[in-house]
Design an enzyme around this catalytic site. Structure first.
Site, mmCIF file in Angstrom:
data_model
loop_
_atom_site.group_PDB
_atom_site.id
_atom_site.type_symbol
_atom_site.label_atom_id
_atom_site.label_comp_id
_atom_site.label_asym_id
_atom_site.label_seq_id
_atom_site.Cartn_x
_atom_site.Cartn_y
_atom_site.Cartn_z
ATOM 1 N N ASP A 1 42.114 33.919 43.589
ATOM 2 C CA ASP A 1 40.721 33.647 43.954
ATOM 3 C C ASP A 1 40.108 32.499 43.160
ATOM 4 O OD1 ASP A 1 40.938 35.787 45.684
ATOM 5 O OD2 ASP A 1 39.930 37.199 44.349
ATOM 6 N N LYS B 1 32.226 37.700 44.032
ATOM 7 C CA LYS B 1 32.356 37.362 45.460
ATOM 8 C C LYS B 1 32.496 38.651 46.249
ATOM 9 C CE LYS B 1 37.023 38.359 45.599
ATOM 10 N NZ LYS B 1 37.631 39.514 46.247
HETATM 11 C C1 LIG Z 1 43.017 40.256 47.829
HETATM 12 C C2 LIG Z 1 42.005 39.499 47.004
HETATM 13 O O1 LIG Z 1 41.161 40.387 46.309
HETATM 14 C C3 LIG Z 1 41.138 38.680 47.943
HETATM 15 O O2 LIG Z 1 40.031 38.186 47.290
HETATM 16 C C4 LIG Z 1 42.660 38.593 46.009
HETATM 17 O O3 LIG Z 1 43.387 37.575 46.647
HETATM 18 C C5 LIG Z 1 43.500 39.306 44.976
HETATM 19 O O4 LIG Z 1 43.421 38.510 43.828
HETATM 20 P P1 LIG Z 1 43.820 39.056 42.372
HETATM 21 O O5 LIG Z 1 43.306 40.432 42.168
HETATM 22 O O6 LIG Z 1 43.396 37.938 41.444
HETATM 23 O O7 LIG Z 1 45.327 39.137 42.499
HETATM 24 P P2 LIG Z 1 46.475 38.245 41.879
HETATM 25 O O8 LIG Z 1 46.480 38.451 40.406
HETATM 26 O O9 LIG Z 1 46.380 36.858 42.399
HETATM 27 O O10 LIG Z 1 47.729 38.981 42.524
HETATM 28 C C6 LIG Z 1 48.112 40.276 42.141
HETATM 29 C C7 LIG Z 1 49.290 40.722 42.996
HETATM 30 O O11 LIG Z 1 48.850 41.042 44.324
HETATM 31 C C8 LIG Z 1 49.773 40.604 45.296
HETATM 32 N N1 LIG Z 1 49.149 39.637 46.198
HETATM 33 C C9 LIG Z 1 48.012 38.976 45.824
HETATM 34 C C10 LIG Z 1 47.413 38.066 46.681
HETATM 35 C C11 LIG Z 1 48.038 37.831 47.937
HETATM 36 N N2 LIG Z 1 47.507 36.951 48.811
HETATM 37 N N3 LIG Z 1 49.158 38.483 48.274
HETATM 38 C C12 LIG Z 1 49.731 39.388 47.421
HETATM 39 O O12 LIG Z 1 50.748 39.975 47.758
HETATM 40 C C13 LIG Z 1 50.948 40.016 44.525
HETATM 41 O O13 LIG Z 1 51.883 41.038 44.350
HETATM 42 C C14 LIG Z 1 50.332 39.654 43.188
HETATM 43 O O14 LIG Z 1 51.266 39.688 42.147
HETATM 44 N N1 LIG Z 2 38.239 37.968 32.076
HETATM 45 C C1 LIG Z 2 38.741 39.003 32.744
HETATM 46 N N2 LIG Z 2 37.925 39.833 33.412
HETATM 47 C C2 LIG Z 2 38.419 40.863 34.112
HETATM 48 N N3 LIG Z 2 39.706 41.188 34.182
HETATM 49 C C3 LIG Z 2 40.569 40.409 33.552
HETATM 50 C C4 LIG Z 2 40.120 39.291 32.803
HETATM 51 N N4 LIG Z 2 41.191 38.712 32.283
HETATM 52 C C5 LIG Z 2 42.257 39.439 32.685
HETATM 53 N N5 LIG Z 2 41.890 40.464 33.436
HETATM 54 C C6 LIG Z 2 42.805 41.447 34.078
HETATM 55 O O1 LIG Z 2 42.747 41.274 35.499
HETATM 56 C C7 LIG Z 2 42.658 42.539 36.167
HETATM 57 C C8 LIG Z 2 41.858 42.361 37.458
HETATM 58 O O2 LIG Z 2 40.543 42.113 37.142
HETATM 59 P P1 LIG Z 2 39.470 41.561 38.196
HETATM 60 O O3 LIG Z 2 38.123 41.938 37.685
HETATM 61 O O4 LIG Z 2 39.673 40.125 38.483
HETATM 62 O O5 LIG Z 2 39.860 42.403 39.476
HETATM 63 P P2 LIG Z 2 39.308 42.409 40.909
HETATM 64 O O6 LIG Z 2 37.820 42.363 40.890
HETATM 65 O O7 LIG Z 2 39.956 43.550 41.603
HETATM 66 O O8 LIG Z 2 39.805 41.058 41.519
HETATM 67 P P3 LIG Z 2 40.152 40.696 43.037
HETATM 68 O O9 LIG Z 2 38.937 40.728 43.856
HETATM 69 O O10 LIG Z 2 40.625 39.292 42.839
HETATM 70 O O11 LIG Z 2 41.189 41.682 43.462
HETATM 71 C C9 LIG Z 2 41.999 43.461 35.145
HETATM 72 O O12 LIG Z 2 42.429 44.777 35.327
HETATM 73 C C10 LIG Z 2 42.433 42.892 33.801
HETATM 74 O O13 LIG Z 2 43.593 43.533 33.329
#
Ligand SMILES: C[C@](O)(CO)[C@H](O)COP(=O)(O)OP(=O)(O)OC[C@H]1O[C@@H](n2ccc(N)nc2=O)[C@H](O)[C@@H]1O
Ligand SMILES: Nc1ncnc2c1ncn2[C@@H]1O[C@H](COP(=O)(O)OP(=O)(O)OP(=O)(O)O)[C@@H](O)[C@H]1O
Length: 293
Positions: free
Chosen positions: A142, A12
Site C-alpha cells: 500500500d 485508507k
Molecule cells: C490487501 C490490502 O490490505 C489492500 O489494501 C493490502 O494490499 C495488504 O497490504 P499489507 O498488509 O501491507 O500486506 P503486505 O505486507 O504487502 O503483504 C503481506 C502478505 O499478504 C499477501 N499478499 C499481499 C498483497 C497482495 N496483493 N497479495 C498477497 O498475496 C502476501 O502473502 C504477502 O506476503
Molecule cells: N509503523 C508500523 N505501524 C504498524 N504496524 C507496523 C509498523 N511497522 C511494522 N508493522 C507491522 O505490520 C503489521 C501490519 O500492520 P498495519 O497496521 O499496516 O496493518 P493493516 O492495517 O492490516 O494493513 P493493510 O491494510 O495494508 O492490510 C503489524 O502487525 C506490525 O507487525
C-alpha cells in the site's frame, strides 16, 4: 530545515476490493478503490548529524528494527548514497500511533510513506514520487498509494494507480478488537480469486462508490474472526457496511457528520468506534509545499 513535526500518516479505506487473479510468486492481483480519511498516526522528524536512523519512542507490538518506518528510511538512505555518493545525515523519528495494527487501514504502510516524504525533504534526496514508490513497494503493497496521495483505482498488487473521484462523506469505522494477519487471509483455501475485472467506466457516481462491488477478503476474514462478521451485520443496519483491506475494521458511509454521530451513539460498548471524513488529497503534500516556501 532541521525538523518536521506533526506529520500526518492518514488511514485508507478500500471502498471495494476484488481479487481478480494470482501471480506466479503467490501475490494476488487486486482491483480496489482506495480513499484517504482524516484519521491518522502522527510522526515527528529531527535531523541528526551522525548518520544514524533512530526511533525515539516505544511503540507497543512493533520493535524499532522491525518498524516499517525505520526499515524504509534505511532503504532511502541506501538509495541516497547510491545516487549522491555520500551518506545521509541521519534522523530521529517519533511515531504517535492511533491506527490499529492488522486493521486493514494501512497504518504501517502510511507511516512508511509519510517517513519517505519527510526524509526525502529533510535529507534533500531529490527523489520523485515514482522513485519513492519503488523504494517503498517491497516493504508494503500500500506504500505506493499513500505516496500517490489521492483517491485511486488501484490494480496489480498495489503499484498501478489511476485517479478517480471519491465520495465526499463521513465514515463510521468499527474496530472489532481483533488483529487480522494479511497472509492468513490470502492463503485461505476458500478465498475466491476470480472476480471479473471491472473498468472505471463501469463505476457509479462518486457518492455511490462505497456501495459498489464487494470486498472479496471479507468472507474469509469473517470466518476466521467472527467479530468481523458481527460488526458488519450490526453496522449494516445503517447502510452498505463492509470490511476494509484484509480486515479487521469495518466501515459505513454516511452523508454528514451529524448522521455519523447518530450511528456512533448506538455502537455497542464492546467495540471501539470513531468517525472520519473522506480526504481528497494527502495532507503531507500541502505541508511539504508550505515548508518549501
Ligand atoms: C490487501 C490490502 O490490505 C489492500 O489494501 C493490502 O494490499 C495488504 O497490504 P499489507 O498488509 O501491507 O500486506 P503486505 O505486507 O504487502 O503483504 C503481506 C502478505 O499478504 C499477501 N499478499 C499481499 C498483497 C497482495 N496483493 N497479495 C498477497 O498475496 C502476501 O502473502 C504477502 O506476503
Ligand atoms: N509503523 C508500523 N505501524 C504498524 N504496524 C507496523 C509498523 N511497522 C511494522 N508493522 C507491522 O505490520 C503489521 C501490519 O500492520 P498495519 O497496521 O499496516 O496493518 P493493516 O492495517 O492490516 O494493513 P493493510 O491494510 O495494508 O492490510 C503489524 O502487525 C506490525 O507487525
Amino acid at each position: 530545515m532541521k525538523s518536521l513535526h506533526h506529520c500526518p500518516a492518514p488511514a485508507k479505506l478500500n471502498l471495494f476490493l476484488h481479487v481478480v487473479g494470482r501471480r506466479a510468486d503467490g501475490y494476488h492481483l487486486l482491483q480496489s478503490v482506495f480513499q484517504l480519511i482524516d484519521r491518522a498516526d502522527t510522526l515527528h522528524f529531527d535531523l541528526r548529524d551522525d548518520g544514524r536512523i533512530q526511533r525515539v519512542n516505544d511503540v507497543p507490538g512493533v520493535p524499532a528494527e522491525q518498524d516499517l518506518v525505520v526499515r524504509v528510511l534505511h532503504r532511502l538512505a541506501e538509495a541516497h548514497r547510491t545516487r549522491h555518493g555520500r551518506a545521509v545525515p541521519g534522523i530521529d523519528v517519533r511515531l504517535d500511533k492511533i491506527l490499529p495494527m492488522g486493521g486493514g487501514l494501512g497504518g504501517g504502510s502510511s507511516d512508511a510513506a509519510t517517513a519517505l516524504m519527510a526524509a526525502n525533504h529533510l535529507w534533500q534526496c531529490g527523489f520523485g514520487d515514482a522513485e519513492l514508490m519503488e523504494i517503498g513497494l517491497p516493504l508494503g503493497a500500500d506504500i505506493p498509494f499513500f505516496l500517490y496521495g489521492e483517491t485511486a483505482f488501484v490494480e496489480g498488487i498495489g503499484e498501478a494507480m489511476q485517479p478517480v473521484a471519491g465520495p465526499d462523506c463521513w465514515y463510521v469505522v468499527i474496530e472489532p478488537g481483533v488483529s487480522v494477519p494479511t497472509p492468513a487471509i490470502f492463503t485461505a483455501s476458500d478465498l475466491t480469486r476470480d472476480t471479473k475485472p471491472v473498468r472505471i467506466a463501469d463505476f457509479p457516481e462518486a457518492h455511490k462508490l462505497s456501495a459498489y462491488g464487494k470486498n472479496d477478503l471479507q468472507a474469509v476474514a469473517a470466518r476466521l474472526f467472527p467479530a468481523v462478521g458481527e460488526a458488519i451485520d450490526w453496522l449494516g443496519r445503517y447502510g452498505a457496511a463492509r470490511m476494509t483491506g484484509s480486515g479487521a475494521c469495518v466501515f459505513c458511509a454516511l452523508p454528514g457528520e451529524a448522521e455519523a454521530d447518530q450511528v456512533l451513539r448506538q455502537v455497542p460498548g464492546s467495540w471501539k468506534s470513531w468517525k472520519a471524513k473522506s480526504l481528497v488529497r494527502h495532507p503531507m503534500k500541502k505541508l511539504l509545499q508550505n515548508s518549501m516556501l
